[in-house]
Enzyme design. Sequence first.
Site, short mmCIF file in Angstrom:
data_model
loop_
_atom_site.label_atom_id
_atom_site.label_comp_id
_atom_site.label_asym_id
_atom_site.label_seq_id
_atom_site.Cartn_x
_atom_site.Cartn_y
_atom_site.Cartn_z
N HIS A 28 0.26 -1.05 0.16
CA HIS A 28 0.18 -0.03 -0.14
C HIS A 28 0.47 1.24 0.23
O HIS A 28 1.90 1.21 0.43
CB HIS A 28 -0.71 -0.27 0.92
CG HIS A 28 -1.50 -0.73 1.64
ND1 HIS A 28 -2.06 -2.47 2.18
CD2 HIS A 28 -2.80 -1.25 0.96
CE1 HIS A 28 -2.46 -2.50 2.73
NE2 HIS A 28 -3.65 -2.16 1.77
N GLU A 46 -8.62 -13.84 -1.60
CA GLU A 46 -8.16 -13.79 -0.26
C GLU A 46 -8.62 -15.60 0.59
O GLU A 46 -9.92 -15.25 0.30
CB GLU A 46 -7.86 -12.83 0.79
CG GLU A 46 -7.60 -12.74 2.13
CD GLU A 46 -7.15 -12.02 3.10
OE1 GLU A 46 -7.41 -12.02 3.93
OE2 GLU A 46 -7.03 -11.06 3.02
N ASP A 77 2.24 1.81 3.57
CA ASP A 77 2.87 0.99 4.64
C ASP A 77 4.55 1.50 4.18
O ASP A 77 5.23 1.61 4.74
CB ASP A 77 3.17 -0.35 3.59
CG ASP A 77 1.58 -0.95 3.71
OD1 ASP A 77 1.16 -0.70 3.68
OD2 ASP A 77 1.30 -2.01 1.88
#
Length: 438
Positions: free
Chosen positions: A102, A269, A105
């Site tokens: 991201h 996910e 991050d």
Amino acid sequence: MPTYFDSIPPIKHEGTASNNPLAFKYYDPRKVVLGKTMAEHLRIAVCYWHTFAWPGNDIFGAGTFDRPWKPGTPMTQAMAEDRAANAFAFFERLGTPFYCFHDVDAMADALTPSAYKASLARIADVLAAHQERSGVKLLWGTANLFSHPRYMAGGATNPDPEVVAWASLQVREMLETTHKLGGSNYVLWGGREGYDTILNTNLKQELDQLGRFLNMVVEHKHKIGFGGTILIEPKPHEPTKHQYDRDTATVFGFLKNYGLENEVKVNIEANHATLAGNSFEHEIATAVALGIMGSIDINRGDAQNGWDTDQFPNNVMEITQAIYELLRGGGFTTGGFNFDSKVRRQSIDAEDLFYAHVGGIDVLARGLLGAAKLIEGGELQGFVDQRYAGWKSGMGEKMLAGSASLADMADYAVNNDVMPVRKSGRQEYLENLVTNAC
């Protein structure tokens, strides 16, 4: 420069006879399986957020990780560059070909839109230099539209257009950064694109906002010439009570409604699949069937917890079934397996990060080998083909082709005095096939 991981040797494949906990037992990136190497099949990535940005905190306690780049504290440019250096040292020792991140991050903190642009641009140059030096590539980038307080009521679905403008800034800049860094995909994870109560929510308004926002992202992708895939990551809830992208089938309906089914795919996910009440392999098979299979965040949940625990995968049978469905659909194109997984709060040492990834990667390798056995053996596919063989001829074929009506099918039953004979689904036999392949 010295890094946190200097004492860790490069991780090598040593085979199943090895007792070295810092060696791969099954994952050999050069081993050829079904005509491709393991590295080409699995396209493994390490996530930046859990591995380098998470301080080890939870809702009941502060962070437990004492990393030199100080995750969880306000980040300066110097700290951001130190984090990047350590991250690439980790990638290189682990031998994984990709990473994902991201915007927040990796970059130094920024309070204003202009400061955000400048900060992201600075760290993008740093990341580009590390990529060039190491050969590690970007699997996908994404913008964090859920952590900052401005996004408490969502990013693209926020009732305030000024918040959506901030979200647009982050997505534009991060999409362009992903393009600059040679990323293969761009992900939109709608962490707060949903609602906590319907009492204060205009659901149609928010869906229309999200549909238009995603169309704008696709338009900008083409404008800048980004050749990667745009992905949506399904999740049913947490942090919101209800999220609009709850599972793959829901996402497909949304994409069809807003004319995006040929432009956007899914980043599935494992833990999100189970939170939605689906199995991991179901989500992959659904994505393949609907033509929107893109990429995978690999992890697992805990059946005793009702939230997204993001643990490293360890169920070989589950992974074998998931990879079997993936391979039947042709495998990855631009996607890959990203370890959206985090070590436990008590796993505080540098070695623990390697133990976790080595074990998870070996589980993927075992799953790939098992899935290959199932495909090469052909018994599983052969049983399914035989079970549906009636649709290849006669009235079944005519019905699917559109040349038989409801009345035609009904008359066929009457005229031929149809009395179907029940046939076993052989579930236990098929489960044994999978177990024996693992």
